[in-house]
Design a protein around this motif. Structure first.
Motif, PDB file in Angstrom:
ATOM      1  N   CYS A   5       0.819  -1.218   0.000  1.00  0.00           N
ATOM      2  CA  CYS A   5       0.000   0.000   0.000  1.00  0.00           C
ATOM      3  C   CYS A   5       0.853   1.268   0.000  1.00  0.00           C
ATOM      4  O   CYS A   5       0.610   2.201   0.769  1.00  0.00           O
ATOM      5  CB  CYS A   5      -0.946   0.003   1.201  1.00  0.00           C
ATOM      6  N   TYR A  20      -2.265  -1.996  14.583  1.00  0.00           N
ATOM      7  CA  TYR A  20      -3.320  -3.000  14.363  1.00  0.00           C
ATOM      8  C   TYR A  20      -3.436  -3.931  15.569  1.00  0.00           C
ATOM      9  O   TYR A  20      -4.544  -4.203  16.049  1.00  0.00           O
ATOM     10  CB  TYR A  20      -3.026  -3.813  13.102  1.00  0.00           C
ATOM     11  N   HIS A  57      -2.142   6.705   6.029  1.00  0.00           N
ATOM     12  CA  HIS A  57      -2.279   5.358   6.596  1.00  0.00           C
ATOM     13  C   HIS A  57      -2.883   5.354   7.998  1.00  0.00           C
ATOM     14  O   HIS A  57      -3.358   4.311   8.456  1.00  0.00           O
ATOM     15  CB  HIS A  57      -0.918   4.659   6.610  1.00  0.00           C
ATOM     16  N   THR A  69      -6.349   3.869   8.824  1.00  0.00           N
ATOM     17  CA  THR A  69      -7.284   4.027   7.715  1.00  0.00           C
ATOM     18  C   THR A  69      -7.424   2.666   7.030  1.00  0.00           C
ATOM     19  O   THR A  69      -6.723   1.706   7.371  1.00  0.00           O
ATOM     20  CB  THR A  69      -6.757   5.054   6.703  1.00  0.00           C
ATOM     21  N   ASP A  70      -8.317   2.573   6.061  1.00  0.00           N
ATOM     22  CA  ASP A  70      -8.463   1.311   5.321  1.00  0.00           C
ATOM     23  C   ASP A  70      -7.145   0.920   4.659  1.00  0.00           C
ATOM     24  O   ASP A  70      -6.769  -0.259   4.642  1.00  0.00           O
ATOM     25  CB  ASP A  70      -9.559   1.443   4.260  1.00  0.00           C
ATOM     26  N   GLN A  71      -6.446   1.913   4.122  1.00  0.00           N
ATOM     27  CA  GLN A  71      -5.161   1.648   3.474  1.00  0.00           C
ATOM     28  C   GLN A  71      -4.121   1.171   4.483  1.00  0.00           C
ATOM     29  O   GLN A  71      -3.354   0.238   4.220  1.00  0.00           O
ATOM     30  CB  GLN A  71      -4.670   2.922   2.775  1.00  0.00           C
ATOM     31  N   ARG A  73      -4.744  -0.301   7.382  1.00  0.00           N
ATOM     32  CA  ARG A  73      -5.129  -1.629   7.870  1.00  0.00           C
ATOM     33  C   ARG A  73      -4.717  -2.705   6.874  1.00  0.00           C
ATOM     34  O   ARG A  73      -4.206  -3.762   7.259  1.00  0.00           O
ATOM     35  CB  ARG A  73      -6.640  -1.682   8.111  1.00  0.00           C
ATOM     36  N   LEU A  74      -4.923  -2.448   5.584  1.00  0.00           N
ATOM     37  CA  LEU A  74      -4.556  -3.429   4.571  1.00  0.00           C
ATOM     38  C   LEU A  74      -3.051  -3.672   4.561  1.00  0.00           C
ATOM     39  O   LEU A  74      -2.591  -4.818   4.474  1.00  0.00           O
ATOM     40  CB  LEU A  74      -5.025  -2.964   3.190  1.00  0.00           C
ATOM     41  N   ASP A 140      -6.205  -9.946   0.209  1.00  0.00           N
ATOM     42  CA  ASP A 140      -6.974  -8.697   0.161  1.00  0.00           C
ATOM     43  C   ASP A 140      -7.348  -8.180   1.550  1.00  0.00           C
ATOM     44  O   ASP A 140      -8.162  -7.263   1.686  1.00  0.00           O
ATOM     45  CB  ASP A 140      -8.226  -8.867  -0.695  1.00  0.00           C
ATOM     46  N   HIS A 142      -8.709  -9.893   4.249  1.00  0.00           N
ATOM     47  CA  HIS A 142      -9.806 -10.502   5.007  1.00  0.00           C
ATOM     48  C   HIS A 142      -9.225 -11.364   6.130  1.00  0.00           C
ATOM     49  O   HIS A 142      -8.279 -12.122   5.913  1.00  0.00           O
ATOM     50  CB  HIS A 142     -10.678 -11.368   4.101  1.00  0.00           C
TER      51      HIS A 142
END
Length: 237
Positions: A5, A20, A57, A69-71, A73-74, A140, A142
């Protein structure tokens, strides 16, 4: 190394993973909490949090603290995926023990390629969990969820299968091995001493008992709080 990312340094990734992991047990992550997790000064943690905010991030606020953020976390989950696959690989292929793999995986996770990661996953037959019971995230981001409870919460008569050890401290893992208690083992609570006392449990290795009636062990509350089980039986009414 593969870029997660648009993260450009290993240190930034390590901070995202720390945030996280803290978010799983903390409602609010302050700079001081993050600094303690990373074993750095508050000034260093604040500087990195600012940098990660600028890259999109994390977000920060006085009320909510530091959040991914979503980014972000990924990116954290992608590195955790690699780390947990490495732990499985180190045990199943290289012959390490579960108390050794965290340190080794941390040395390797920033060095291997995405192709190496894919081949590890295939070689280990697409593992869903690391040796300590933590789920392996998908590419991805999950994460497989499971309804688990701390062993410290179980009452006498309740039975569960040990699924996850939350603390990867090497001496503690060696102690659990000596107790014949690892993920997949069945635990029945025989008694819980009052005033935050220890739990007295009976341990069985899956369907095969290690001795008639299973091993009976005393587990202190602080250790029991690190052990998470899936309930399989309730005490008789």
């Amino acid at each position: 190394m593969r870029t997660f990312c648009n993260i450009i340094t290993d240190g930034m990734l390590d901070y995202l993973v720390a945030i996280y992991e803290l978010s799983e047990s903390n409602n609010r992550i302050s700079t001081s909490v993050l600094a303690q997790k990373m074993d750095v000064s508050s000034a260093a943690a604040s500087s990195m949090a600012k940098r990660l905010t600028e890259t999109g991030h994390v977000v920060r606020s006085a009320k909510a603290g530091i959040q991914l953020t979503d980014q972000g976390r990924l990116a954290a989950l992608q590195l955790l995926r690699r780390h947990r696959l490495l732990e499985v690989f180190l045990i199943e292929v290289m012959g390490f023990t579960w108390d050794q793999v965290k340190a080794e995986a941390m040395r390797l996770e920033h060095a291997i390629s995405s192709e190496f990661e894919k081949r590890m996953e295939i070689l280990c037959n697409f593992p869903t969990h690391c040796p300590h019971g933590d789920p392996v995230p998908s590419e991805d981001g999950h994460v497989q969820s499971e309804n688990l409870v701390s062993l410290a919460e179980l009452r006498p008569g309740q039975v569960g299968e040990l699924r996850r050890v939350a603390n990867h401290n090497a001496p503690m893992l060696r102690y659990l091995t000596q107790m014949n208690l690892e993920p997949g083992y069945r635990v029945k609570v025989l008694n819980v001493e009052p005033f935050d006392g220890p739990s007295i449990v009976q341990i069985e290795n899956g369907t095969t008992q290690t001795e008639p009636g299973g091993l009976v062990k005393i587990i202190g509350r602080s250790l029991a709080q690190c052990l998470f089980v899936r309930l399989t039986e309730q005490p008789a009414a």
